[in-house]
Design an enzyme around this catalytic site. Structure first.
Site, PDB file in Angstrom:
ATOM      1  N   ASP A   2     -25.118 -62.350  31.717  1.00 10.03           N
ATOM      2  CA  ASP A   2     -26.410 -62.508  32.370  1.00 10.03           C
ATOM      3  C   ASP A   2     -26.164 -62.483  33.865  1.00 10.03           C
ATOM      4  OD1 ASP A   2     -29.097 -62.943  32.846  1.00 10.03           O
ATOM      5  OD2 ASP A   2     -29.255 -64.635  31.474  1.00 10.03           O
ATOM      6  N   TRP A   3     -27.201 -62.256  34.631  1.00  8.47           N
ATOM      7  CA  TRP A   3     -27.059 -62.022  36.065  1.00  8.47           C
ATOM      8  C   TRP A   3     -26.571 -63.311  36.759  1.00  8.47           C
ATOM      9  CZ3 TRP A   3     -27.919 -58.231  33.319  1.00  8.47           C
ATOM     10  CH2 TRP A   3     -28.188 -56.948  33.787  1.00  8.47           C
TER      11      TRP A   3
END
Length: 862
Positions: A268-269
């Site tokens: 995930d970012w």
């Protein structure tokens, strides 16, 4: 792989219940191997091997590392291979449509798709989204969602997924993936795993036992893997002490070994926290590649945990080359696996996520090169018809005393009341990320959103119908001007009052709700508005646009409230879909994908909103596998009476009868065969790099003038390489056992063997058949339920669905068949490793149309 295991353990049956720091040793990271038994996958694998074998070290690193936040035109973009003409991968949100673009559709949310209980509609939604992502030139759609699963009803991102029931979510995520990938786009199952709330999501340490992990939260990801999903996104939170994207148990052991996942894991970012920890523990692609902001004193030397840092780790021998090669092979195998048939071509991105202007800089922070960044390609096709059908067929009628369907010929006047019924006066996209409740709510807020190409509000749709059929139309928008609401309602023969409660991601907040909802009440004075209208109109209908259950018992019991409908987050055709149901043009088939408790406390779970040490919040799940309907139906909890509407509840416009229930054992008598496979040695693709050889892997001479600010490159800096602490690679190589870099032949897990786990899990053991007859006066769709209640009090009840549209004319009969696999009832075996012991038990089978309305029962001899 060389992992600790119990020889006969099934991946979805576990004996371990203690909360352990490291439940299993998960090294080395599994590598994918040839599989001639799967011709389609084998062909993709061979293409990937041929491609990766041509790549240099830095080209391989390029494909594993994002170029940085806002570093290119997509939400996420990897580096490319210019020498071979291969562009980097374009990754885009999200689970209900293409985010940050124009001329694309806003589909109903995942929970609405689940509420249809229709494989056909869920698959069609996936296909349509895949077509739109492909039309925009996107390689990877960041969806669908199985985490949050929905442990707590207030969970901010529950609406992005499908249901707190793992079985329903598993079916829905699998059909969505098949739909997306059938159109040449890689699907990404997220957020893996235990990302169950927005509070503390980046730091919370979820302590969980093996049983709860396997039987609840891992379940739908097993279905995703079995469906051939190309990528999985690891989540922000920690699991038993270690961040998910650096967690060898979660990524290596469970996902890649037990479930046989053949695709790639992306972060995930901003969820990646280390160089070595993530690489050795199974991460394959780092997103967005940088620290999501300008460099600072605390930034790693390369501005990234990977990029040049990963190249350096390979050159120093800290990450074996086979591990890097496996990362890229997994990525490219997923790419070739979806690019088949009519989808072998690969459109380039024709948009910029960062501007709607037609022209602009391709690289935002360099302000160059100036080019066409948005071609404004219309990808909507005829998807509005499907969206309208989904909006209608996902609408759940919770209560109906006979007022519905409304009659276009006899209804004289109609009042539409409430802010949630009307258009946002500033336009449906005027609130960034949909972070407001100014007008009707048709999706939640945060990164799971997309822009509406248009939004048909309920008031607009109902006004049009009223004008067409000479129905006098009244409306008022304010939720707080109760006298006006009552005056408007009292003048109409039927009053429809609208209310909402939304949720989303924690980077935005509405009225103090930072992603997660603070409670289960309606927002914007909704409860008071409903009571005020019902006090003056005996034909009051309530319509709810909510991200999950709300406390609505007061409306259920109110004698003047004749109907309650949950419309969820229905997307751009919201008003039209609702009108189709209200006036009977579409027979309602929506069934609630969650339980409606009488109060928040009824659910037996809590959000973690306050932690003794906010920097190290810790959370345990004492309820185990008993969430939502499992909690309400469990023995000894005393909660059975605290339900307003049960999971699966939903009313229609006709009646059905059931008969001739037959339970037949069709397989499984031969027992379960454990996997006894062995891997090949970890393959090294192409030229083998020399450990310690920095020359040739540094930035090309003369490139300085071409360097793009904040862009992540794969080259090594010789000065950094020779420094004592050159990379942000905490933990260091000394923190990992020798097995972490062992590329020799490994024994596979007994519980593994195929995508989704051992094939024995999916063997059909029982068939359950029942005749369904429409005994009403109207054609209608029935959603048939199979309810299994175990004798073992430690095992939850299981609610299954046929997932086929049972459309019947009056007096018509259809036989519905359920297939029960070993996996479906495996979680009842909580005290023994051997399946055969289950033959000593008797389980009860019920068939009906609602979990609160069980019609027939039989004994199932196991």
């Amino acid at each position: 792989m060389r992992l600790q295991t119990s020889a006969g353990l099934l991946p979805l049956i576990s004996l371990t219940t203690a909360l352990t720091e490291t439940p299993f040793l998960g090294f080395p990271s599994p590598w994918i191997s040839p599989d001639p038994s799967d011709a389609e996958w084998q062909a993709a694998y061979e293409k990937a091997v041929a491609f990766v074998s041509q790549l240099t070290l830095t080209e391989k690193v390029n494909l594993t590392t994002g170029t940085g936040w806002e570093g290119d035109r997509c939400i996420g973009k990897t580096g490319s291979v210019p020498r071979l003409g291969f562009e980097g991968f374009c990754l885009m949100d999200g689970p209900l449509g293409v985010r940050y673009v124009d001329k694309a559709s806003a589909f109903p949310a995942g929970m609405n798709a689940a509420a249809t209980f229709s494989k056909r509609l869920i698959r069609a939604r996936g296909e349509a989204m895949g077509e739109e992502f492909r039309g925009k030139g996107v390689d990877v759609q960041l969806g669908p969602v199985a985490g949050a699963l929905g442990r707590t009803p207030q969970g901010g991102r529950n609406w992005e997924g499908f249901s707190p029931d793992p079985y329903l979510t598993g079916v829905a995520i699998a059909e969505t993936i098949r739909g997306i990938q059938s159109r040449g786009v890689i699907a990404c199952a997220k957020h893996y795993i235990l990302n169950e709330q927005e509070h503390f999501r980046g730091s919370v340490d979820v302590r969980i036992g093996d049983k709860t992990m396997h039987e609840l939260y891992l379940w739908p990801f097993a279905d995703a893997v079995r469906a051939g999903v190309g990528s999985v996104m690891c989540s922000y939170n920690r699991v038993n002490g270690t961040y998910a994207c650096e967690n060898e148990w979660v990524q290596n052991y469970l996902l890649k070994s037990e479930l046989g996942f053949r695709g790639f894991v992306m972060s995930d970012w901003g969820a990646q926290h280390s160089t070595l920890g993530s690489a050795l523990s199974g991460l394959d692609m780092a997103m967005p590649g940088d620290m999501m902001g300008p460099p600072s004193a605390s930034s790693p030397p390369y501005g990234s945990h990977w990029g040049g840092a990963l190249t350096q780790a390979v050159l120093k021998g800290e990450v074996p080359q086979w591990r890097l090669d496996d990362m890229v092979t997994r990525i490219m195998t997923s790419f070739f696996r979806v690019h088949v048939g009519s989808y072998t071509s690969r459109p380039e991105p024709n948009f910029s996520a960062w501007t709607r202007n037609t022209t602009g800089p391709q690289y935002k922070y360099s302000n160059r090169p100036w080019t066409t960044v948005n071609s404004h390609v219309d990808v909507q096709a005829n998807h509005s018809a499907l969206i309208r059908e989904l909006a209608a067929k996902s609408t759940v009628i919770l209560k109906n005393t006979g007022i519905l369907p409304l009659s276009k010929s006899s209804l004289t006047s109609l009042a539409v009341i409430g802010n949630d019924a009307h258009d946002n006066p500033n336009g449906p996209n005027s609130c960034p990320e949909r972070a407001c409740i100014n007008g009707t709510v048709a999706m939640g807020y945060g990164s799971g959103t997309t822009d509406f190409p248009y939004l048909i509000s309920p008031a607009t749709a109902l006004l049009g119908l009223s004008q067409e059929h000479n129905i006098t139309f009244f409306n008022t928008t304010s939720n707080w001007d109760l006298p006006t609401a009552q005056s408007t309602a009292s003048n109409a023969s039927v009053a429809i009052v609208f209310a909402t409660a939304t949720s989303g991601e924690n980077f935005v907040s509405i009225d103090g709700n930072a992603g997660d909802r603070n409670n289960l009440t309606l927002w914007d004075n909704g409860d008071a508005l409903i009571r005020a209208v019902a006090a003056v109109n005996p034909n009051t209908i309530v319509v709810l646009h909510t991200s999950g259950p709300v406390v609505i018992d007061h409306a259920d019991k109110h004698p003047n409230i004749s109907a309650i409908l949950w419309a969820g987050f229905p997307g751009q055709e919201s008003g039209n879909g609702l009108a189709d149901v209200l006036f009977g043009d579409v027979h309602p088939q929506g069934r609630s994908p969650f339980t409606w408790g009488k109060d928040l406390e009824s659910y037996g779970v809590e959000l973690l909103t306050v932690a003794p040490d906010p920097r190290n919040p810790r959370q345990e799940f004492p309820e185990g596998v008993f969430i939502d309907y499992r909690w309400f139906l469990s023995e000894g909890k005393g909660e059975r009476g605290r339900v307003t509407y049960g999971f699966g509840h939903g009313l229609g416009y006709t009646e059905f009868e059931y008969g001739d229930l037959v339970v037949e054992r069709v397989g499984g008598k031969g027992g379960y065969e454990v996997n006894k496979g062995r891997t090949i040695p970890a393959p090294v693709m192409g030229e083998v790099v020399d450990i310690g050889d920095v020359e040739g892997w540094t930035e090309p001479e003369g490139f300085e003038g071409w360097r793009i600010p904040r862009y992540v490159y794969p080259w090594v800096n010789a000065t950094v390489y020779n420094s004592e602490n050159g990379t942000a690679r905490s933990p260091g190589i000394g923190d990992f056992p020798p097995e972490a870099r062992d590329g020799g032949v490994q024994e596979e897990l007994p519980a593994g063997g195929k995508e989704g786990g051992n094939e024995g899990l999916y063997e059909v053991l029982f068939e359950v058949k029942v005749d369904v007859k429409n005994v009403g006066m109207r054609e209608g769709v029935e959603v048939v339920q199979l309810y299994l209640s175990p004798n073992n009090p430690l095992a939850p009840s299981l609610l299954l669905r046929g997932f086929d549209d049972v459309l019947l004319a009056p007096n018509a009969t259809k036989t519905v068949t359920f297939s029960l696999t070993r996996r479906d009832i495996s979680e009842w075996n909580t005290e023994a490793q051997n399946w055969e012991i289950l033959t000593e038990h008797q389980q009860t089978v019920f068939v009906g149309s609602s979990s609160m309305d069980l019609r027939l029962n039989r004994t199932l001899p196991l």
